[in-house]
Enzyme design. Structure first.
Site, PDB file in Angstrom:
ATOM      1  N   SER A 159      28.687  59.480 -49.730  1.00 50.36           N
ATOM      2  CA  SER A 159      27.672  59.374 -50.772  1.00 50.36           C
ATOM      3  C   SER A 159      27.284  60.762 -51.281  1.00 50.36           C
ATOM      4  CB  SER A 159      26.479  58.592 -50.215  1.00 50.36           C
ATOM      5  OG  SER A 159      25.549  58.277 -51.224  1.00 50.36           O
ATOM      6  N   HIS A 209      30.496  56.354 -53.746  1.00 47.82           N
ATOM      7  CA  HIS A 209      30.043  55.069 -54.274  1.00 47.82           C
ATOM      8  C   HIS A 209      28.940  55.323 -55.290  1.00 47.82           C
ATOM      9  CE1 HIS A 209      26.762  54.565 -50.876  1.00 47.82           C
ATOM     10  NE2 HIS A 209      26.584  55.657 -51.592  1.00 47.82           N
TER      11      HIS A 209
END
Length: 202
Positions: free
Chosen positions: A98, A123
């Site tokens: 992330s 993501h």
């Protein structure tokens, strides 16, 4: 609470004790070894600014083992990395997921690394909101804008198109270190410090 190791340095007849992170900082090494929140971001930003004041040209090494965290805190670190004058080398050990992955790819060009068994995951940002429908709509709009910003940053540092980033971050997207090289998130997989030192000497 985890115990922070203390190291002792002896110079002549003088002994000095450092916590391990302060000792690493003397060698211009910053460790991001946790989730990213405002407290952690402030510490990282302060270390970057301190090392710049110590030497505005000498490389800074940032080691990353992070599951990600708060977007605004991560962007504070990102902006500071771009703001300071010294080049910031990044190296993933363990995982960079992330926001951790975004910081990994934001290192100076040619100076972004990962160890062989590292795991990188990208993501889209996520969040949950409750309250009045109008407030939920406002937060949803802000989340979409944040996603656009993160995609632009990742496209800039990887060389991938915005369209490709949009598709590839739709769901959790895990990569090995070698796959991260192919994607443009990092420049090289390192198996030993000697390989890094040889590259720096070239």
């Amino acid at each position: 609470m985890a115990t922070i190791p203390i190291v002792i340095e002896t110079t002549g007849r003088t002994e000095r004790a450092y916590d391990i992170y302060s000792r690493l900082l003397r060698d211009r090494i910053i460790l991001l070894g946790s989730a990213v929140d405002d407290y952690v971001a402030n510490l990282i930003c302060a270390q970057l600014l301190f090392l710049e004041s110590e030497d505005p040209e000498k490389e800074i090494f940032m080691y990353i083992n992070s599951p990600g965290g708060v977007v605004s805190a991560g962007l504070a670190i990102y902006d500071t990395m771009q703001y300071v004058m010294p080049p910031v080398s990044t190296l993933c050990l363990g995982q960079a997921a992330s926001m951790g992955a975004l910081l990994l790819c934001a290192g100076a060009t040619g100076m972004r690394y990962a160890l062989p068994h590292s795991r990188i995951m990208i993501h889209q940002p996520s969040g949950g909101y409750q309250g009045q429908a109008t407030d939920i709509e406002i937060h949803a709009k802000e989340t979409r804008r944040t996603r656009e910003t993160l995609n632009e940053i990742m496209a800039k540092h990887t060389g991938q198109s915005m369209e490709r980033i949009q598709v590839d971050t739709e769901r959790d997207n895990f990569m090995s270190a070698e796959e991260a090289v192919a994607y443009g998130l990092i420049d090289k997989v390192l198996t030993s410090r000697e390989r890094l030192e040889k590259k720096d000497a070239e």
